[in-house]
Motif scaffolding. Sequence first.
Motif, PDB file in Angstrom:
ATOM      1  N   VAL A  38      13.611  20.492  23.172  1.00 24.36           N
ATOM      2  CA  VAL A  38      14.600  21.539  22.919  1.00 24.36           C
ATOM      3  C   VAL A  38      14.142  22.438  21.778  1.00 24.36           C
ATOM      4  CG1 VAL A  38      17.019  21.992  22.339  1.00 24.36           C
ATOM      5  CG2 VAL A  38      16.410  19.925  23.624  1.00 24.36           C
ATOM      6  N   SER A  39      14.285  23.741  21.977  1.00 23.19           N
ATOM      7  CA  SER A  39      14.054  24.720  20.911  1.00 23.19           C
ATOM      8  C   SER A  39      15.404  25.224  20.446  1.00 23.19           C
ATOM      9  CB  SER A  39      13.228  25.901  21.428  1.00 23.19           C
ATOM     10  OG  SER A  39      11.975  25.478  21.876  1.00 23.19           O
ATOM     11  N   GLU A  40      15.668  25.027  19.175  1.00 27.17           N
ATOM     12  CA  GLU A  40      16.946  25.452  18.617  1.00 27.17           C
ATOM     13  C   GLU A  40      17.005  26.976  18.512  1.00 27.17           C
ATOM     14  OE1 GLU A  40      18.711  22.747  15.556  1.00 27.17           O
ATOM     15  OE2 GLU A  40      16.615  22.108  15.417  1.00 27.17           O
ATOM     16  N   ALA A  67       7.834  28.684  19.913  1.00 18.47           N
ATOM     17  CA  ALA A  67       8.602  27.553  20.447  1.00 18.47           C
ATOM     18  C   ALA A  67       8.159  27.222  21.864  1.00 18.47           C
ATOM     19  CB  ALA A  67      10.099  27.859  20.405  1.00 18.47           C
ATOM     20  N   ARG A  68       7.944  28.235  22.682  1.00 16.87           N
ATOM     21  CA  ARG A  68       7.502  28.001  24.068  1.00 16.87           C
ATOM     22  C   ARG A  68       6.111  27.379  24.106  1.00 16.87           C
ATOM     23  NH1 ARG A  68       9.793  33.613  25.219  1.00 16.87           N
ATOM     24  NH2 ARG A  68      11.935  33.093  25.813  1.00 16.87           N
ATOM     25  N   LYS A  69       5.221  27.879  23.250  1.00 16.43           N
ATOM     26  CA  LYS A  69       3.863  27.337  23.194  1.00 16.43           C
ATOM     27  C   LYS A  69       3.893  25.870  22.762  1.00 16.43           C
ATOM     28  CE  LYS A  69      -0.624  27.986  21.014  1.00 16.43           C
ATOM     29  NZ  LYS A  69      -1.399  28.720  20.011  1.00 16.43           N
ATOM     30  N   TYR A  70       4.653  25.581  21.714  1.00 16.90           N
ATOM     31  CA  TYR A  70       4.755  24.208  21.219  1.00 16.90           C
ATOM     32  C   TYR A  70       5.363  23.293  22.290  1.00 16.90           C
ATOM     33  CZ  TYR A  70       5.887  20.213  18.298  1.00 16.90           C
ATOM     34  OH  TYR A  70       5.972  18.948  17.792  1.00 16.90           O
ATOM     35  N   ALA A  71       6.423  23.749  22.939  1.00 19.94           N
ATOM     36  CA  ALA A  71       7.071  22.958  23.991  1.00 19.94           C
ATOM     37  C   ALA A  71       6.097  22.669  25.127  1.00 19.94           C
ATOM     38  CB  ALA A  71       8.312  23.674  24.511  1.00 19.94           C
ATOM     39  N   ARG A  72       5.311  23.667  25.505  1.00 17.15           N
ATOM     40  CA  ARG A  72       4.317  23.468  26.568  1.00 17.15           C
ATOM     41  C   ARG A  72       3.330  22.382  26.184  1.00 17.15           C
ATOM     42  NH1 ARG A  72       4.259  28.768  27.351  1.00 17.15           N
ATOM     43  NH2 ARG A  72       2.537  29.085  25.938  1.00 17.15           N
ATOM     44  N   GLN A  73       2.851  22.418  24.924  1.00 22.56           N
ATOM     45  CA  GLN A  73       1.893  21.412  24.453  1.00 22.56           C
ATOM     46  C   GLN A  73       2.517  20.017  24.490  1.00 22.56           C
ATOM     47  OE1 GLN A  73       1.002  22.919  20.552  1.00 22.56           O
ATOM     48  NE2 GLN A  73      -0.584  24.309  21.291  1.00 22.56           N
ATOM     49  N   VAL A  87       3.736   7.087  36.572  1.00 19.73           N
ATOM     50  CA  VAL A  87       5.180   7.317  36.591  1.00 19.73           C
ATOM     51  C   VAL A  87       5.448   8.747  37.063  1.00 19.73           C
ATOM     52  CG1 VAL A  87       7.248   7.541  35.155  1.00 19.73           C
ATOM     53  CG2 VAL A  87       5.686   5.625  34.800  1.00 19.73           C
ATOM     54  N   ASN A  88       6.332   8.882  38.038  1.00 22.26           N
ATOM     55  CA  ASN A  88       6.728  10.197  38.537  1.00 22.26           C
ATOM     56  C   ASN A  88       7.595  10.872  37.478  1.00 22.26           C
ATOM     57  OD1 ASN A  88       7.258  12.396  40.172  1.00 22.26           O
ATOM     58  ND2 ASN A  88       8.885  11.355  41.307  1.00 22.26           N
ATOM     59  N   ALA A  89       7.168  12.054  37.011  1.00 23.84           N
ATOM     60  CA  ALA A  89       7.890  12.710  35.925  1.00 23.84           C
ATOM     61  C   ALA A  89       7.918  14.217  36.101  1.00 23.84           C
ATOM     62  CB  ALA A  89       7.234  12.367  34.593  1.00 23.84           C
ATOM     63  N   LYS A  90       8.999  14.802  35.587  1.00 28.10           N
ATOM     64  CA  LYS A  90       9.066  16.256  35.488  1.00 28.10           C
ATOM     65  C   LYS A  90       9.408  16.598  34.055  1.00 28.10           C
ATOM     66  CE  LYS A  90      13.806  16.697  37.201  1.00 28.10           C
ATOM     67  NZ  LYS A  90      14.657  17.364  38.169  1.00 28.10           N
ATOM     68  N   VAL A  91       9.198  17.856  33.692  1.00 21.83           N
ATOM     69  CA  VAL A  91       9.398  18.287  32.311  1.00 21.83           C
ATOM     70  C   VAL A  91      10.352  19.472  32.262  1.00 21.83           C
ATOM     71  CG1 VAL A  91       7.134  17.447  31.569  1.00 21.83           C
ATOM     72  CG2 VAL A  91       7.379  19.808  32.332  1.00 21.83           C
ATOM     73  N   LEU A  92      11.147  19.508  31.190  1.00 22.61           N
ATOM     74  CA  LEU A  92      12.077  20.613  30.973  1.00 22.61           C
ATOM     75  C   LEU A  92      12.040  21.049  29.515  1.00 22.61           C
ATOM     76  CD1 LEU A  92      15.262  19.316  32.839  1.00 22.61           C
ATOM     77  CD2 LEU A  92      13.750  21.156  33.575  1.00 22.61           C
ATOM     78  N   HIS A  93      12.004  22.348  29.312  1.00 26.55           N
ATOM     79  CA  HIS A  93      12.127  22.923  27.976  1.00 26.55           C
ATOM     80  C   HIS A  93      13.446  23.684  27.951  1.00 26.55           C
ATOM     81  CE1 HIS A  93      10.886  26.279  24.985  1.00 26.55           C
ATOM     82  NE2 HIS A  93      11.518  25.314  24.349  1.00 26.55           N
ATOM     83  N   ILE A  94      14.339  23.283  27.078  1.00 27.81           N
ATOM     84  CA  ILE A  94      15.628  23.942  26.931  1.00 27.81           C
ATOM     85  C   ILE A  94      15.568  24.803  25.669  1.00 27.81           C
ATOM     86  CG2 ILE A  94      18.130  23.635  26.714  1.00 27.81           C
ATOM     87  CD1 ILE A  94      16.926  22.473  29.325  1.00 27.81           C
ATOM     88  N   GLU A  95      15.893  26.068  25.810  1.00 27.24           N
ATOM     89  CA  GLU A  95      15.826  27.001  24.686  1.00 27.24           C
ATOM     90  C   GLU A  95      17.218  27.356  24.172  1.00 27.24           C
ATOM     91  OE1 GLU A  95      12.761  30.206  24.950  1.00 27.24           O
ATOM     92  OE2 GLU A  95      12.693  29.618  27.064  1.00 27.24           O
ATOM     93  N   ASN A  96      17.248  27.642  22.877  1.00 29.55           N
ATOM     94  CA  ASN A  96      18.447  28.186  22.220  1.00 29.55           C
ATOM     95  C   ASN A  96      19.681  27.297  22.314  1.00 29.55           C
ATOM     96  OD1 ASN A  96      17.125  30.590  21.334  1.00 29.55           O
ATOM     97  ND2 ASN A  96      17.232  31.309  23.452  1.00 29.55           N
ATOM     98  N   PRO A  99      19.792  20.390  19.865  1.00 28.22           N
ATOM     99  CA  PRO A  99      19.146  19.319  20.620  1.00 28.22           C
ATOM    100  C   PRO A  99      20.116  18.330  21.269  1.00 28.22           C
ATOM    101  CG  PRO A  99      17.936  19.732  18.622  1.00 28.22           C
ATOM    102  CD  PRO A  99      19.192  20.568  18.540  1.00 28.22           C
ATOM    103  N   ALA A 100      21.103  17.853  20.544  1.00 27.20           N
ATOM    104  CA  ALA A 100      22.027  16.868  21.127  1.00 27.20           C
ATOM    105  C   ALA A 100      22.755  17.447  22.331  1.00 27.20           C
ATOM    106  CB  ALA A 100      23.027  16.388  20.077  1.00 27.20           C
ATOM    107  N   GLU A 101      23.229  18.671  22.205  1.00 28.22           N
ATOM    108  CA  GLU A 101      23.932  19.320  23.313  1.00 28.22           C
ATOM    109  C   GLU A 101      23.022  19.462  24.534  1.00 28.22           C
ATOM    110  OE1 GLU A 101      26.129  23.585  24.346  1.00 28.22           O
ATOM    111  OE2 GLU A 101      25.153  23.329  22.406  1.00 28.22           O
ATOM    112  N   ALA A 102      21.790  19.889  24.305  1.00 29.58           N
ATOM    113  CA  ALA A 102      20.848  20.067  25.410  1.00 29.58           C
ATOM    114  C   ALA A 102      20.499  18.735  26.067  1.00 29.58           C
ATOM    115  CB  ALA A 102      19.585  20.757  24.904  1.00 29.58           C
ATOM    116  N   ILE A 103      20.328  17.696  25.264  1.00 28.07           N
ATOM    117  CA  ILE A 103      20.005  16.371  25.809  1.00 28.07           C
ATOM    118  C   ILE A 103      21.158  15.864  26.677  1.00 28.07           C
ATOM    119  CG2 ILE A 103      19.618  13.941  25.181  1.00 28.07           C
ATOM    120  CD1 ILE A 103      18.103  15.134  22.662  1.00 28.07           C
TER     121      ILE A 103
END
Length: 149
Positions: A38-40, A67-73, A87-96, A99-103
Amino acid sequence: MYKHILIATDGSELAGKGVAHGLELAKGLGATVTFVTVSEPFPALAWGGAMAGYVAADELTNYEESARKYARQVLDKCKADADAVGVNAKVLHIENKAPAEAILDTAGAQACDVIVMASHGRRGIGRLVLGSQTAEVVSLTEIPVLVVR
């Protein structure tokens, strides 16, 4: 037991332990994983001052790009770690979002049945206290939370 695990990470060393623990759990259970970082929101105080609108707009753009670059890394490493252990996995970057709310929102939207996260993140002030975001997730969720120290 668990079929879909949400693993929250901010890329910190401690969060890395949470990622490793969550992947081990997922592998043992044959569960799928969703990684979230999550990016605040851009700090409101940065908008003050006489030329604030112009300067802050540039800073906002820089902040979002960084924030996007860091999240990608962070998420690319998580995905590579998941692939390495099968392990089958997908990734999500939540912006703005906080963190607790996004999680919590992500766990609900993705129908996750457990959340794995570190006891505190990059802003953690000590190893003896539960981080504010972790404490908020634990207190507001209706699904189990595995907190890794």
